[in-house]
Design a protein around this motif. Structure first.
Motif, short mmCIF file in Angstrom:
data_model
loop_
_atom_site.label_atom_id
_atom_site.label_comp_id
_atom_site.label_asym_id
_atom_site.label_seq_id
_atom_site.Cartn_x
_atom_site.Cartn_y
_atom_site.Cartn_z
N LEU C 62 93.88 54.56 61.86
CA LEU C 62 92.62 54.19 61.24
C LEU C 62 92.71 52.81 60.60
O LEU C 62 93.75 52.39 60.16
CB LEU C 62 92.25 55.21 60.18
N SER C 64 90.68 50.77 57.65
CA SER C 64 89.62 50.84 56.65
C SER C 64 89.08 49.44 56.42
O SER C 64 89.67 48.45 56.83
CB SER C 64 90.15 51.41 55.35
N LYS C 65 87.95 49.35 55.75
CA LYS C 65 87.31 48.05 55.62
C LYS C 65 88.15 47.08 54.83
O LYS C 65 88.11 45.88 55.05
CB LYS C 65 85.95 48.20 54.95
N LYS C 66 88.92 47.61 53.88
CA LYS C 66 89.66 46.70 53.00
C LYS C 66 90.82 46.04 53.72
O LYS C 66 91.24 44.96 53.34
CB LYS C 66 90.17 47.50 51.81
N TYR C 97 87.90 61.04 61.48
CA TYR C 97 87.16 60.46 60.37
C TYR C 97 85.84 59.88 60.82
O TYR C 97 85.32 58.95 60.21
CB TYR C 97 87.98 59.34 59.72
N ASP C 99 82.83 60.99 60.61
CA ASP C 99 81.73 61.10 59.65
C ASP C 99 82.01 60.36 58.36
O ASP C 99 81.14 60.31 57.51
CB ASP C 99 81.52 62.57 59.27
N SER C 100 83.20 59.82 58.23
CA SER C 100 83.52 59.17 56.96
C SER C 100 82.97 57.75 56.98
O SER C 100 82.99 57.09 58.01
CB SER C 100 85.02 59.13 56.77
N VAL C 101 82.48 57.27 55.85
CA VAL C 101 81.83 55.98 55.88
C VAL C 101 82.68 54.92 55.23
O VAL C 101 82.19 53.89 54.82
CB VAL C 101 80.47 56.04 55.22
N ALA C 102 83.99 55.15 55.14
CA ALA C 102 84.86 54.08 54.68
C ALA C 102 85.81 53.63 55.77
O ALA C 102 86.68 52.83 55.53
CB ALA C 102 85.67 54.55 53.48
N VAL C 103 85.65 54.15 56.97
CA VAL C 103 86.54 53.83 58.07
C VAL C 103 85.72 53.10 59.14
O VAL C 103 84.60 53.49 59.42
CB VAL C 103 87.14 55.12 58.66
N ILE C 104 86.26 52.06 59.70
CA ILE C 104 85.52 51.31 60.71
C ILE C 104 85.61 52.05 62.03
O ILE C 104 86.69 52.39 62.49
CB ILE C 104 86.12 49.91 60.86
#
Lengths: 316, 545, 157
Positions: C62, C64-66, C97, C99-104
């Protein structure tokens, strides 16, 4: 004609390149055996062509010069360093009756030329525009000043014992008895070499877990290849110097020749890899304390022992 | 528990009741009493706080704050609740960080995710979320995620601009030989975390961790899945030990549903949990020596670990992400080949353990580096609420398998593995002793299973699963297990006839362990950072969730 | 003359070095592929600490945006020719992930990959088979997909 042969084939450029390809493969295989693995296996017979492919790949990659580096230091040191590392090859007797420069100050030449190499590497750390390279450069300066004192004190002990600085004569005059007297000096020389070549447990300047890769961090492609060639040439010269000074050089059990020198060098290479596989790295302050509180006083005591042995045991 | 009940006499409470024989559940009437109650609790001797977590009840227009106080000496704990209004302008409460130092980062997280303002907190800045969520409070119910996610490129530019602003302000502030090093997300020894290390030459002046690089918002993700599907999200909290976190969630769901699982399933949970623990500890031992530059033990430990992964693969079909435990029991029936592979693995451990001990754990160079660094005292364990290996290496006796037994641990013969002194080397020794203890627990569990199957008490084909209904009644439960890194606690809240959790709070042990990093490393040199960081046994997966 | 260039392409394909970048859960199976049972050094792969000396970068799972700016900057620091291998289901469309909204979810639109390795996490044999495909691509002399397009050229990092 013979002069050209010496420069290009043996012990010149082709010999150094073949040695670099061989020793990188040898280190990887021995370390893998101690790790319960198999090292490079599929390229060539048991992986012998692997390093050749590695070096060819490094020559064709893009060589990046980052913005903001000092152009003189960054680009010129990789050209000077291998040349300086290869020069001591001319002093060492490789085969019986074959040495390129047979000078009566051989030991001094070796010590000075081996000792000046790390100061060039400090300049690379200073010239890359990177905080990690700078830290690596400062560390290498600290380590070299401490280790070189005991290096030249213990390199002088065979010269004192045999009353000559000519390397061919030192190799010819050694016997089982003199090797036993020189044994403490040989151990001190080996430990100092581990410090000068930056091998574990003293691989502090290129500590991978702490400062990314030390002063090698910003180099890529051909520059990296030239710096690695300098490092392998240093291995060749220091191991050959150790065997010639303390263990008899090209003399063997039943016959003399280049092959005996080579086998003795490989035994020390295996010993170095075994120390690498079982010891973690030291902290900088611990290394300084070890060098100045233990190594240097022991080297001075070693000289006292050599003079005593020369006076009373060998009877001169 | 009677003398703890008397402490709440002077205050107005809505109810006081006993929960599961170790916890006292208290709900206060007004939020202005919180600081006085906290002072009274601390003077009584309960000095640790596990976590601080808000629950958002949007229909009643309140936040319910939950505080979990724990006593590591007598194992009698207090669960405190209080209501505060939900509007952003009135959502304030006193901070208890001046009394309990371990609540510092938990309050910062509650502020960044929910918008609760803590009065008198020393440093309430943005935490874990990425820069495009500053000021938007993403976990409040009613936040429109999909609209926020439409503009990806603008969000990314906000994040990058924020990073460059920070670098610029650092350059203006420092001069001379002081500088800030980024122990960054692509450093060879760190994994995805950023430590801002302020150094002067080689001496450390300050360290500030910047976390959130693996933030997957797992607590929000389970609200979109149903009770069975949440296992997929929760087994990936940290991949190294993946079975024990499923046990924690399954126990909470079974308590709300009111069902009891069979003895066979309980013993199978012990077996799978201990295999997960051994697999994670072997990687931890290898990682400790990796930080000092020695790869050999890492290679040998991974070789041993493969034998145990063969057992998991035979049982569930996957090596690492097994999904083998679910609410109601364990997922698959047992066949005897799994127990035979377990015997092969234990025999391989017995053959190689002496080499590990003699060559590496008695290594004099490692001892000279690790014996005087990173020392944690007993008082610091209580003040910062540390748990697991870190607490046991300083001499504090705490182990959830013995304090509050779950699954079949009341039938197993085990003990606390503790060491005195609390330095980095003692934590390594505790890891090694725990592997030996887990092997002995595995032998007891496997012989119990074999005897039970032979004498027909257990039916391995049918006894493994009990049916749990798809819609659960309203309720809440907390469940704690001894994960390989420490104490993992989950707080689950459900509404009437819902098919997915309403609120799940995960308290992860690595969060508290990273909080004390600055305290341990001030004044040391750069070479000590990977050593201390590696010995605290931190995994970034459960740090960020 | 052409034969010499073919030889250098072959040499590049037999010694691919990768940079040490771990952004998600799949890096655990990458560590297992270095171990004694699935030893990948037999084929010549080596892990280097700095991106200046590497050929291949792995998107391990994964993103993430950061951490996306750090990934793009590491890729940009690698010398040409450099290749990208996407590992795991998360690099394809978000995986578990989704449905998760912190993963691109569409990492490979931002940084296109040369090979996809399937699994959650993929077993070490699958990783080595995937690397075989990259070796074939390098030996034929094809340029990497990321150097020819992708959203990463429009982003700041």
């Amino acid at each position: 004609m013979e002069f050209l042969f010496n420069i290009y084939i043996f012990p010149g450029i082709l010999f150094i390149l073949t040695w670099a390809v061989f020793v990188f493969w040898f280190f990887r295989k021995i370390l893998a055996t101690l790790h319960k693995r198999v090292g490079p296996h599929y390229n060539g017979y048991a992986g012998t062509m692997q390093t050749f492919y590695d070096f060819s790949k490094l020559l064709t990659k893009e060589s990046i010069t980052p913005k903001g580096v000092n152009p003189y230091l960054f680009s010129s040191i990789p050209l000077i360093a291998p040349m300086l590392a290869i020069i001591p090859v001319v002093f060492i007797p490789w085969m019986p009756n074959f040495v390129i420069i047979n000078s009566s100050y051989g030991v001094l030449g070796l010590v000075v030329l081996i000792g000046i190499e790390p100061f060039l590497l400090f300049l690379t750390g200073f010239g890359s525009n990177n905080k990690y390279s700078f830290l690596g450069g400062v560390r290498i300066l600290t380590q070299m000043i401490s280790m070189e004192t005991s290096f030249f004190l213990s390199a002088l002990s065979p010269a004192l014992l045999f009353s000559t600085m000519n390397l061919t004569e030192i190799a010819d005059m050694s016997s089982w008895f003199s090797t036993l007297i020189l044994f403490p000096g040989a151990m001190l020389f080996f430990v100092s070499i581990l410090g000068i070549l930056e091998q574990p447990p003293f691989n502090i300047p290129d500590a991978e877990q702490e400062i990314v890769y030390g002063f090698y961090t910003e180099y890529s492609g051909t520059n990296y290849f030239l710096l690695k060639l300098a490092e392998f040439a240093e291995f060749l010269v220091t191991f050959a110097a150790m065997v010639t000074l303390f263990f008899g050089g090209y003399h063997g059990l039943f016959f003399d020749g280049f092959i005996c020198l080579f086998i003795k060098m490989l035994i020390f290479a295996v010993l170095m890899i075994a120390i690498r596989a079982s010891n973690p790295r030291l902290r900088l302050s611990q290394m300084l304390e070890f060098a100045w509180s233990y190594l240097v006083p022991l080297s001075l005591l070693n000289i006292v022992w050599i003079l005593y042995a020369k006076q009373f045991i060998l009877g001169d | 528990m009677e003398n703890i009940k008397e402490l709440f006499e002077p205050f107005n409470t809505q109810y006081i009741e006993l929960y599961k024989e170790n916890w006292l559940k208290v709900k206060l009437e007004s939020s202005s009493d919180l600081l006085d109650v906290a002072r009274v609790i601390k003077n009584h001797g309960i000095r640790s706080i596990a976590t601080v977590s808000p629950t958002d009840f949007i229909e009643d227009n309140i936040f319910e704050m939950n505080y979990f106080f724990e006593d590591l000496n007598t194992y009698k704990n207090v669960w405190l609740k209080v209501d505060i209004p939900r509007e952003l302008s009135e959502c304030k409460i006193d901070s208890i960080t001046p009394l309990f130092a371990g609540a510092n980062w938990h309050e910062r997280e509650a502020h960044s995710m929910y918008g609760v303002h803590f009065i008198n907190h020393p440093d309430l800045s943005w935490f874990i979320v990425s820069a495009d969520y500053y000021g938007k409070f993403p976990f409040r119910k009613g936040f429109d995620w999909k609209a926020h996610e439409q503009n990806l490129i603008e969000n990314m530019n906000t994040i990058v601009d924020d990073l460059y602003d920070e670098h610029g302000s650092n350059d203006k502030r420092l001069d001379g030989s002081k500088t800030i090093l980024n122990w960054g997300p692509t450093h060879p020894a760190s994994g995805p975390i950023r430590l801002k290390v302020e150094v002067d030459g080689e001496e450390i002046l300050a360290i500030e961790p910047d976390i959130g690089y693996v933030w997957r918002a797992l607590e929000h993700l389970v609200e979109e899945k149903d009770f069975l599907g949440s296992i997929v999200a929760l087994e990936r909290i940290c991949f190294m030990d993946n079975t024990n976190s499923m046990i924690c969630y399954a126990q909470a769901v079974e308590e709300i549903a009111g069902k009891e699982i069979t003895d066979f399933a309980k013993m199978m949970r012990v077996l799978l949990g201990e295999i997960g623990r051994i697999v994670s500890h072997l990687m931890g031992i290898g990682g400790f020596f990796n930080t000092m530059g020695l790869m050999t033990l890492f290679m040998w430990a991974i070789d041993l670990r493969e034998y145990f992964l063969d057992v998991l693969e035979n049982y569930s079909g996957a090596r690492v992400a097994t999904a083998s435990i679910e609410p109601g029991g364990v997922r698959y029936p047992l066949n005897m080949k799994t127990l035979e592979l377990l015997d092969v693995a234990i025999e391989e451990y017995e053959r190689t353990k002496d080499d590990f001990y003699n060559i590496f754990l008695k290594n004099p160079l490692m001892k000279s580096r690790a014996t005087k660094v990173g020392i944690i005292t007993k008082d610091e364990v209580h003040d910062f609420s540390l748990c697991g290996i870190v607490a046991r290496a300083s001499g504090v006796k705490t182990d959830i398998r013995l304090d509050e037994p779950y699954a079949a641990y009341d039938k197993i013969d085990m003990d606390y593995m503790i060491e005195e002194n609390g330095a980095a080397k003692n934590r390594l020794d505790v890891l090694f002793k725990e592997i030996a203890q887990s092997i002995s627990i595995l032998k007891q569990a496997s012989s119990d299973l074999r005897d039970g199957i032979k004498s027909q008490i257990y039916n391995p084909q049918k006894d493994h699963l009990v049916k749990i209904p798809k819609k659960l009644p309203a309720g809440e439960a907390i469940s704690r297990v001894e994960w390989s890194r420490g104490e993992l606690m989950m707080h689950l809240v459900t509404q009437e006839k819902a098919t997915s959790p309403y609120r799940l709070k995960i308290k992860a042990p690595s969060f508290n362990h990273t909080m004390i990093l600055e305290h341990l490393l001030k004044g040391q040199t750069l070479s000590d950072i990977p050593l201390v960081f590696g010995s605290l046994y931190i995994c970034q997966g459960d740090l960020d969730r | 003359m052409l034969k010499i260039l073919d030889f250098f392409d072959y040499a590049k394909s037999q010694s691919a070095w990768m940079v040490h970048f771990c952004s998600g859960c799949c890096s655990l199976e990458m560590a297992a592929a270095m171990g004694p049972r699935y030893d990948w050094e037999r084929y010549g792969y080596l892990v280097t600490p700095t991106p200046r000396q590497a050929d291949v970068i792995f998107i391990t799972g994964l993103v993430s945006k950061k951490i996306l700016p750090a990934l793009l900057r590491t890729y940009a620091q690698m010398p040409e020719p450099s290749y990208v291998a996407a590992m795991g289901a998360c690099a394809y469309d978000g995986g578990p992930y989704n449905d998760s909204v912190a993963v691109i979810k569409n990492v490979t639109e931002i940084l296109p990959a040369d090979v996809f390795i399937a699994g959650c996490p993929p077993v070490p044999e699958a990783i080595i088979t995937g690397l075989d495909e990259i070796k074939g691509k390098i030996a034929r002399g094809e340029p990497s997909v990321a150097s020819q397009g992708g959203l990463w050229k429009q982003m700041k990092f």
